[in-house]
Design an enzyme around this catalytic site. Structure first.
Site, PDB file in Angstrom:
ATOM      1  N   LEU A 232     -14.341 -19.636  -4.097  1.00  0.00           N
ATOM      2  CA  LEU A 232     -14.602 -19.274  -2.689  1.00  0.00           C
ATOM      3  C   LEU A 232     -14.327 -20.506  -1.843  1.00  0.00           C
ATOM      4  CD1 LEU A 232     -15.967 -17.413  -0.444  1.00  0.00           C
ATOM      5  CD2 LEU A 232     -18.134 -18.526  -1.081  1.00  0.00           C
TER       6      LEU A 232
ATOM      7  N   ASP B 126     -26.542 -17.924  14.676  1.00  0.00           N
ATOM      8  CA  ASP B 126     -27.319 -18.161  15.903  1.00  0.00           C
ATOM      9  C   ASP B 126     -28.752 -17.631  15.761  1.00  0.00           C
ATOM     10  OD1 ASP B 126     -27.657 -19.104  18.474  1.00  0.00           O
ATOM     11  OD2 ASP B 126     -27.025 -17.227  19.411  1.00  0.00           O
TER      12      ASP B 126
ATOM     13  N   HIS C  67     -33.548 -24.950  12.530  1.00  0.00           N
ATOM     14  CA  HIS C  67     -32.256 -25.354  11.953  1.00  0.00           C
ATOM     15  C   HIS C  67     -32.412 -25.598  10.450  1.00  0.00           C
ATOM     16  CE1 HIS C  67     -30.630 -25.473  15.877  1.00  0.00           C
ATOM     17  NE2 HIS C  67     -31.225 -26.584  16.277  1.00  0.00           N
TER      18      HIS C  67
HETATM   19  C1  IPE Z   1     -22.959 -20.866  19.073  1.00  0.00           C
HETATM   20  O1  IPE Z   1     -24.323 -20.741  19.381  1.00  0.00           O
HETATM   21  C2  IPE Z   1     -22.724 -22.081  18.246  1.00  0.00           C
HETATM   22  C3  IPE Z   1     -23.296 -22.075  16.906  1.00  0.00           C
HETATM   23  C4  IPE Z   1     -23.975 -21.145  16.344  1.00  0.00           C
HETATM   24  C5  IPE Z   1     -23.048 -23.261  16.143  1.00  0.00           C
HETATM   25  P1  IPE Z   1     -24.915 -21.238  20.778  1.00  0.00           P
HETATM   26  O2  IPE Z   1     -26.366 -20.953  20.735  1.00  0.00           O
HETATM   27  O3  IPE Z   1     -24.508 -22.635  21.042  1.00  0.00           O
HETATM   28  O4  IPE Z   1     -24.155 -20.274  21.802  1.00  0.00           O
HETATM   29  P2  IPE Z   1     -24.493 -19.932  23.322  1.00  0.00           P
HETATM   30  O5  IPE Z   1     -24.649 -21.239  24.029  1.00  0.00           O
HETATM   31  O6  IPE Z   1     -25.761 -19.151  23.340  1.00  0.00           O
HETATM   32  O7  IPE Z   1     -23.336 -19.123  23.788  1.00  0.00           O
HETATM   33  C1  IPE Z   2     -27.812 -21.844  16.303  1.00  0.00           C
HETATM   34  O1  IPE Z   2     -29.113 -21.616  16.685  1.00  0.00           O
HETATM   35  C2  IPE Z   2     -27.616 -23.207  15.717  1.00  0.00           C
HETATM   36  C3  IPE Z   2     -26.819 -24.118  16.549  1.00  0.00           C
HETATM   37  C4  IPE Z   2     -26.232 -23.817  17.672  1.00  0.00           C
HETATM   38  C5  IPE Z   2     -26.663 -25.479  16.064  1.00  0.00           C
HETATM   39  P1  IPE Z   2     -29.629 -22.002  18.136  1.00  0.00           P
HETATM   40  O2  IPE Z   2     -30.144 -23.397  18.094  1.00  0.00           O
HETATM   41  O3  IPE Z   2     -28.589 -21.758  19.168  1.00  0.00           O
HETATM   42  O4  IPE Z   2     -30.833 -20.986  18.314  1.00  0.00           O
HETATM   43  P2  IPE Z   2     -31.230 -20.175  19.622  1.00  0.00           P
HETATM   44  O5  IPE Z   2     -30.008 -19.422  20.064  1.00  0.00           O
HETATM   45  O6  IPE Z   2     -31.657 -21.186  20.628  1.00  0.00           O
HETATM   46  O7  IPE Z   2     -32.332 -19.281  19.166  1.00  0.00           O
HETATM   47 MG    MG Z   3     -28.087 -20.104  20.261  1.00  0.00          MG
END
Ligand code: IPE
Ligand code: IPE
Ligand code: MG
Length: 246
Positions: free
Chosen positions: A129, A18, A35
């Site tokens: 792995l 995240d 991303h």
């Molecule tokens: C969780 O992150 C999903 C992934 C990292 C793929 P999100 O950014 O979607 O989670 P919330 O919405 O903040 O809980």
């Molecule tokens: C996690 O990073 C990746 C996915 C959920 C696909 P985010 O896109 O949720 O990044 P933040 O949380 O908005 O910084």
């Molecule tokens: Mg996020």
């Protein structure tokens, strides 16, 4: 004592990757830039797990809830997955990585599904792995799909209702064939599970770090593993009982 040392390396690590969006925002770039930057961290963590002797790594790449994001972001993520599959699979194969995708794969369109299937087949014989990529995955979805299989087994007479217990249902959950989840890492500063491996994380050690996913490097992984090594895992017993058996 090599045995004790080996016990300190988690057999199975899961990561909620995240913070990509905030990483990009801090650089005044679109979220997709974040991303894309996260791909490097994926490579670094896979290399680290190979080096440390971790047996399985499960990465949360796209949740069942992430379909609700703006269409252009979902589209950008899908093309990123396609590009990554085309570019990275051969190298992972050369390193002995077995690749698996878990989640509701039917939710993806045909070209992506085919690429995922091809990557799984191509790397199926590898043993160094196992890397599981969770896409369109939700812990609740996982529990539902296992429950459906249980219901089908009862309906067909293959099993009696009383035979459905934790062990039996657990066999139908994703990743059942792997060592239990030892270490659950979340980057990006949020202290929540966000519907990741709900069943499998029952006794995982949780590790939260403020580091945004694109910044997660070897030192961060080492830090998480060292933190894990210092934990006392009691599984419901007392500290004295644990000390007596170790
Ligand atoms: C969780 O992150 C999903 C992934 C990292 C793929 P999100 O950014 O979607 O989670 P919330 O919405 O903040 O809980
Ligand atoms: C996690 O990073 C990746 C996915 C959920 C696909 P985010 O896109 O949720 O990044 P933040 O949380 O908005 O910084
Ligand atoms: Mg996020």
């Amino acid at each position: 004592m090599p045995g004790a040392e080996a016990a300190r390396v988690p057999r199975h690590i899961a990561i909620v990757m995240d913070g990509n969006g905030r990483w990009a925002k801090a650089r005044r770039r679109p979220r997709s830039f974040g991303h894309n930057a996260g791909r490097k961290a994926v490579r670094v963590v896979i290399e680290g797990c190979l080096r440390e002797g971790v047996q399985a790594l499960t990465l949360f790449a796209f949740s069942s809830e992430n379909w609700q994001r703006p269409q252009d972001e979902v589209g950008a993520l899908m093309s990123l997955f396609l590009r990554a599959l085309d570019k990275e699979v051969d190298e992972l194969h050369q390193h002995g990585v077995r690749l698996r995708f878990i989640g509701d794969l039917d939710a993806f369109d045909e070209p992506l599904r085919q690429r995922m299937q091809a990557a799984m087949t191509h790397t199926a014989g590898n043993r160094a792995l196992q890397v599981n990529i969770a896409v369109s995955y939700g812990g609740r979805w996982d529990i539902v799909q296992a429950s459906r299989r249980a219901a089908a087994a009862v309906a067909s007479g293959e099993l009696a209702l009383g035979q459905i217990d934790e062990a039996r249902l657990g066999q139908w959950m994703c990743l059942a064939e792997l060592p239990p989840l030892d270490l659950f890492i979340r980057t990006g500063g949020e202290c929540r599970i966000s519907n990741f491996l709900l069943w499998q994380a029952a006794y995982a050690e949780l590790y939260f770090t403020e580091t945004l996913w694109p910044d997660f490097d070897q030192a961060c992984l080492r830090h998480a593993i060292e933190d894990y090594a210092r934990r006392e895992r009691r599984f419901g017993r007392t500290g004295e009982q644990v000390a007596a058996t170790s």
